[in-house]
Design a protein around this motif. Sequence first.
Motif, PDB file in Angstrom:
ATOM      1  N   SER A  16       0.593  -1.169  -0.141  1.00  0.00           N
ATOM      2  CA  SER A  16      -0.200  -0.064   0.182  1.00  0.00           C
ATOM      3  C   SER A  16       1.055   1.322  -0.145  1.00  0.00           C
ATOM      4  O   SER A  16       0.149   2.196  -0.959  1.00  0.00           O
ATOM      5  CB  SER A  16      -1.307   0.110   1.189  1.00  0.00           C
ATOM      6  OG  SER A  16      -0.185   0.331   2.337  1.00  0.00           O
ATOM      7  N   GLU A  17       2.246   1.798   0.314  1.00  0.00           N
ATOM      8  CA  GLU A  17       2.240   2.432   0.921  1.00  0.00           C
ATOM      9  C   GLU A  17       3.545   2.775  -0.519  1.00  0.00           C
ATOM     10  O   GLU A  17       4.104   3.639  -1.319  1.00  0.00           O
ATOM     11  CB  GLU A  17       4.328   2.125   2.137  1.00  0.00           C
ATOM     12  CG  GLU A  17       3.720   2.099   3.193  1.00  0.00           C
ATOM     13  CD  GLU A  17       4.311   2.153   3.932  1.00  0.00           C
ATOM     14  OE1 GLU A  17       5.562   1.948   3.553  1.00  0.00           O
ATOM     15  OE2 GLU A  17       4.133   2.086   5.120  1.00  0.00           O
ATOM     16  N   GLU A  71       2.055   1.208  -3.339  1.00  0.00           N
ATOM     17  CA  GLU A  71       1.060   1.940  -4.486  1.00  0.00           C
ATOM     18  C   GLU A  71       0.933   3.396  -4.035  1.00  0.00           C
ATOM     19  O   GLU A  71       0.467   4.614  -5.052  1.00  0.00           O
ATOM     20  CB  GLU A  71       0.245   1.137  -4.385  1.00  0.00           C
ATOM     21  CG  GLU A  71      -1.506   1.578  -4.921  1.00  0.00           C
ATOM     22  CD  GLU A  71      -2.320   1.072  -5.081  1.00  0.00           C
ATOM     23  OE1 GLU A  71      -3.214   0.997  -6.062  1.00  0.00           O
ATOM     24  OE2 GLU A  71      -2.443  -0.015  -4.197  1.00  0.00           O
ATOM     25  N   GLN A  72       1.020   4.230  -3.047  1.00  0.00           N
ATOM     26  CA  GLN A  72       0.771   4.950  -2.306  1.00  0.00           C
ATOM     27  C   GLN A  72       1.326   6.008  -2.758  1.00  0.00           C
ATOM     28  O   GLN A  72       1.224   7.340  -3.872  1.00  0.00           O
ATOM     29  CB  GLN A  72       0.021   5.376  -1.259  1.00  0.00           C
ATOM     30  CG  GLN A  72      -0.519   6.779  -0.704  1.00  0.00           C
ATOM     31  CD  GLN A  72       0.054   6.963   0.561  1.00  0.00           C
ATOM     32  OE1 GLN A  72      -0.091   5.334   1.498  1.00  0.00           O
ATOM     33  NE2 GLN A  72      -0.527   8.353   1.767  1.00  0.00           N
ATOM     34  N   LYS A  73       2.602   5.751  -2.843  1.00  0.00           N
ATOM     35  CA  LYS A  73       3.940   6.400  -3.468  1.00  0.00           C
ATOM     36  C   LYS A  73       4.216   6.383  -4.843  1.00  0.00           C
ATOM     37  O   LYS A  73       4.235   8.246  -5.461  1.00  0.00           O
ATOM     38  CB  LYS A  73       5.537   6.322  -3.334  1.00  0.00           C
ATOM     39  CG  LYS A  73       5.128   6.487  -1.394  1.00  0.00           C
ATOM     40  CD  LYS A  73       6.925   5.555  -0.900  1.00  0.00           C
ATOM     41  CE  LYS A  73       6.995   5.832   0.483  1.00  0.00           C
ATOM     42  NZ  LYS A  73       8.528   5.445   1.265  1.00  0.00           N
ATOM     43  N   ASN A 118       1.292   6.697  -7.153  1.00  0.00           N
ATOM     44  CA  ASN A 118       0.104   7.162  -7.991  1.00  0.00           C
ATOM     45  C   ASN A 118       0.565   8.838  -6.611  1.00  0.00           C
ATOM     46  O   ASN A 118       0.328   9.891  -7.783  1.00  0.00           O
ATOM     47  CB  ASN A 118      -0.972   7.708  -6.257  1.00  0.00           C
ATOM     48  CG  ASN A 118      -1.671   5.765  -6.606  1.00  0.00           C
ATOM     49  OD1 ASN A 118      -1.339   5.562  -8.305  1.00  0.00           O
ATOM     50  ND2 ASN A 118      -2.641   5.192  -5.488  1.00  0.00           N
ATOM     51  N   GLU A 119       1.038   9.290  -5.763  1.00  0.00           N
ATOM     52  CA  GLU A 119       1.423  10.740  -5.672  1.00  0.00           C
ATOM     53  C   GLU A 119       2.193  10.890  -6.505  1.00  0.00           C
ATOM     54  O   GLU A 119       2.284  12.054  -7.227  1.00  0.00           O
ATOM     55  CB  GLU A 119       1.595  11.092  -4.396  1.00  0.00           C
ATOM     56  CG  GLU A 119       0.865  10.700  -3.616  1.00  0.00           C
ATOM     57  CD  GLU A 119       1.767  10.740  -1.897  1.00  0.00           C
ATOM     58  OE1 GLU A 119       2.942  11.029  -1.538  1.00  0.00           O
ATOM     59  OE2 GLU A 119       0.846  10.735  -1.139  1.00  0.00           O
TER      60      GLU A 119
END
Length: 482
Positions: free
Chosen positions: A195-196, A198-200, A202-203
Amino acid sequence: MLFSWITLKQSLQETVSLALDAFTTDQRKDWRRTLLLIVTCSVTSLLLSSLLLLYLLFTLDYKLSVAGGITGCFGFLLTSAFLLSKTVRCLGTLFVISVFMKKSRNLLLTAGTSLVVLKNIRNTVENLTRLVRSMICNLKAKKASITAPFSNYINMLKWIGSLLKGVTDLGVVNLQSKLKVSPRIESENFELKLSEAEQKLNETVKNAQALMATVSSVTERLFPAISFLVLMLVIALHIKKFRNNMKYQNRFISRKFVVFDEKQKAEGKPHVLPLTAEEEKLYPFIPSARPTTREGKAVLKFGAPIISHAVTWIIFITVDALLYCFIDFVTKKLSELKPFHVPLMISFKGVATLIGIPFDEETQEKDFSYSVTLFEKQCLPEPELLLYNSLFPLSAILLTLLIMALMAAKVSQLRLMVCERFFATTGDTRVEYLHGKILRRRFKLRKENDCNLKSFILKVCLFIYLFIYLFIYLFIYTNTAV
């Protein structure tokens, strides 16, 4: 028929010549010249207004009614300015000519670079994003599919347990046993890392897209307007230098110079034509189709940034195409891979004996095999290639730049001829200055040649005097010795 065609051709030439004269001067002697001036100014303002209309429609995304209203007002004001001021007409003419000058070259190079950034580099970032997302998707899918082999092993253990239960049932003594298997996979840390990541991702993609969108918006909307203002400022400075500085690009022999020199010759005053071979290199005739060495250097200087930008564009386009080919090749190979088959066959053989004598034999088999995929098909990346969207516009830009490079050396001459046509009095003053400059140069060279000749004669005389003196000395010395 031939006579009427010749008459029509002559009348057309006279009309064009009269329209050109009316456009470049402020003389309005009759209604015909005034009418031709109005028509010429209207056509010129219509051409320039059409460029503004295209800019408003396709760059700023204005509606047709709004863009048409702005363009109409601009065309009316521009036509009025053309009719009232000769300087504005010269400014507009030089603006059209300056399409082939350095500022326009920089504008086209910037447009090509923006096109590569918006198309190929953005597409490269998108393909890389798809590749990373496919890896994250595959990791998630693998996490879900890890439990499938464990379930097979669990079923296998339960099956073995049921068989062993039958063996331990002795009739008199019955051994009760329960087999409990509970699989447990510690995946909280794994899910957190995924999840980390994927979040990075996306950002990062969001920031890159926002930056590209900002650059695209600023480039498409503001850069043409700023370039237009800078170009008009450069043209205005050129007109100012042409009118106020007699030395500014005053090294060309024009038709007006030839007429002035012939007039000087007819009046018995010093004239400069024909020029010497060295002077023809310094003061070329305009207009002239023959390229000179200085013009060749100007073409190379004009084309150097074009070559460097073209190489940069090719590098970025090649990287984009290679990344697409790599991802497409990997995707095809992964999609062609069949799942790995893990065979897991369990065979159980039971032999019943009575007092050591076997009397019954039973064999049981069960298949617990499973398959494992290396890469999930729903997670395979789908790359995109925008090669045609950038190659065709870039080819048109490079073709235009090539034509501009070939004409760059002649455009400066054409710009001076236009200024000379609009400002005839200034042109006469510049011709007189250049004429006097050539005469002063010739006088200086002649004086230097006379000094060199006198110095050479003096050296020869001194050498002869020394030779005679030495000869007399040797003659007297020889007679005295005898």
